[in-house]
Enzyme design. Structure first.
Site, PDB file in Angstrom:
ATOM      1  N   SER A  29      14.129  14.797   1.871  1.00 45.15           N
ATOM      2  CA  SER A  29      12.778  14.686   2.527  1.00 45.15           C
ATOM      3  C   SER A  29      12.440  15.149   2.257  1.00 45.15           C
ATOM      4  CB  SER A  29      12.949  15.106   4.653  1.00 45.15           C
ATOM      5  OG  SER A  29      13.583  16.301   4.644  1.00 45.15           O
ATOM      6  N   CYS A  68      20.719  14.589   1.082  1.00 41.71           N
ATOM      7  CA  CYS A  68      19.679  14.886   2.556  1.00 41.71           C
ATOM      8  C   CYS A  68      21.093  14.036   3.153  1.00 41.71           C
ATOM      9  CB  CYS A  68      18.334  14.023   2.637  1.00 41.71           C
ATOM     10  SG  CYS A  68      17.581  14.374   4.221  1.00 41.71           S
ATOM     11  N   GLU A 106       8.529  30.225   3.097  1.00 41.40           N
ATOM     12  CA  GLU A 106       9.481  31.672   3.467  1.00 41.40           C
ATOM     13  C   GLU A 106      10.568  31.621   4.271  1.00 41.40           C
ATOM     14  OE1 GLU A 106       6.433  30.725   7.705  1.00 41.40           O
ATOM     15  OE2 GLU A 106       4.933  30.961   6.245  1.00 41.40           O
ATOM     16  N   CYS A 147      22.837  21.039   5.522  1.00 36.81           N
ATOM     17  CA  CYS A 147      21.050  19.997   5.781  1.00 36.81           C
ATOM     18  C   CYS A 147      21.279  21.031   4.015  1.00 36.81           C
ATOM     19  CB  CYS A 147      20.570  20.694   7.054  1.00 36.81           C
ATOM     20  SG  CYS A 147      18.955  20.399   6.077  1.00 36.81           S
ATOM     21  N   HIS A 186      18.658  21.685   3.382  1.00 35.01           N
ATOM     22  CA  HIS A 186      17.764  23.190   2.803  1.00 35.01           C
ATOM     23  C   HIS A 186      18.089  24.132   3.288  1.00 35.01           C
ATOM     24  CE1 HIS A 186      14.399  19.491   3.262  1.00 35.01           C
ATOM     25  NE2 HIS A 186      13.653  20.148   3.199  1.00 35.01           N
TER      26      HIS A 186
HETATM   27  N1  DGL Z   1      17.302  18.197   3.663  1.00 37.73           N
HETATM   28  C1  DGL Z   1      17.904  16.812   4.806  1.00 37.73           C
HETATM   29  C2  DGL Z   1      18.663  17.169   5.313  1.00 37.73           C
HETATM   30  O1  DGL Z   1      19.463  17.404   4.819  1.00 37.73           O
HETATM   31  C3  DGL Z   1      16.653  17.473   5.994  1.00 37.73           C
HETATM   32  C4  DGL Z   1      16.444  17.122   6.897  1.00 37.73           C
HETATM   33  C5  DGL Z   1      15.039  16.985   7.865  1.00 37.73           C
HETATM   34  O2  DGL Z   1      13.440  16.912   7.149  1.00 37.73           O
HETATM   35  O3  DGL Z   1      15.327  17.379   8.606  1.00 37.73           O
HETATM   36  O4  DGL Z   1      19.376  17.046   6.378  1.00 37.73           O
END
Ligand code: DGL
Length: 255
Positions: free
Chosen positions: A10, A72, A154, A183, A185
């Site tokens: 994403s 993701c 951040e 996740c 991120h």
């Molecule tokens: N990197 C995505 C994941 O692994 C983030 C999902 C998102 O955009 O909320 O779930």
């Protein structure tokens, strides 16, 4: 085969997987697509996530990618089955919370899973929960605001520490000795999460396991880049040029 591996997320998060692939497979060209225009996906409807993921995969295939890594967890939970049906000749690798290694190694019998709302509702997580939940207590928490913090670069602010404490402390207080980052991120917040979780809690990230799976699939499909091939790295987005530049910078930035 010197065509690139396509990697999709994403936004910025999938770069944690990109970095593991970059380290493990130095001859492979990597084409990264971070949507950016519609991030975060985590609280969107399944229909929306499916549509965006299909658009992204179409784009990567139109760029000639030989394999797709859906970097993701949220998009994997919603779309991987459909993608495999739609493109039976393309190897796909998806991301799912690493419940198994956590469940097999916990000493206290309690693990925590941090992920987006949509991933925690997905079949992969529910199946893992059904499989390991009888022997191990599985605590869960949504990383509320984590994706946004990483997208804004951040990671190290006081506000981010506060949202991390809010999500992570209940897992630690509940007795978890393993915390799964469900996740892509979240590995960008790993050091902060480790600090909040304290000694005695291991943080589990699946990027290296994903890189090993990609290597296996390259061999099984006989599509590895030639020995000595020079890798090319491209960064695409549905947002703007500035976002593409941000992806490139983040990819090469040490975590
Ligand atoms: N990197 C995505 C994941 O692994 C983030 C999902 C998102 O955009 O909320 O779930």
């Amino acid at each position: 085969m010197n065509r690139a591996i396509g990697i999709f997320d994403s936004g910025i998060g999938g770069l944690s997987v990109w970095q593991a692939l970059y380290d493990a497979l130095p001859n492979e060209s990597l084409t990264y697509l971070g949507d950016g225009a519609r991030c975060p996906y985590g609280s969107r409807s399944s229909a929306e996530i499916l549509r965006y993921t299909e658009e992204a995969v179409e784009r990567l295939l139109s760029e000639g990618c030989k394999m797709i890594v859906v970097a993701c967890n949220t998009a994997t939970a919603v779309a991987i089955k459909r993608l495999r049906e739609s493109y039976p000749t393309i190897p796909f690798v998806g991301l799912e919370p690493a419940v198994k290694p956590a469940a097999l190694t916990t000493k206290r019998g309690i693990i925590g899973v941090l992920a987006t709302e949509r991933s925690l509702q997905g079949d992969h997580f529910r199946q893992a929960e059904a499989k390991y939940g009888a022997e191990v207590k599985i605590l869960r928490a949504v990383g509320e605001g984590f994706v946004e913090a990483v997208e804004r670069n951040e990671e190290h602010t006081a506000e981010t520490e506060e949202i991390i404490r809010k999500a992570v402390l209940p897992l630690v207080e509940g007795g978890a000795d393993k915390i799964v980052l469900g996740c892509t991120h979240y590995p960008f917040l790993r050091r902060e999460i480790e600090r909040v979780a304290g000694d005695g809690v291991e943080i589990i990230d699946s990027s290296e396991a994903v890189a090993r799976r990609v290597a296996t699939l390259l061999d099984e499909n006989n599509i590895r880049a030639e020995e000595g091939a020079t890798a090319e790295y491209r960064f695409l987005t549905f947002a703007d040029e500035e976002y593409a530049e941000k992806l490139r910078k983040k990819a090469f930035q040490k975590r």
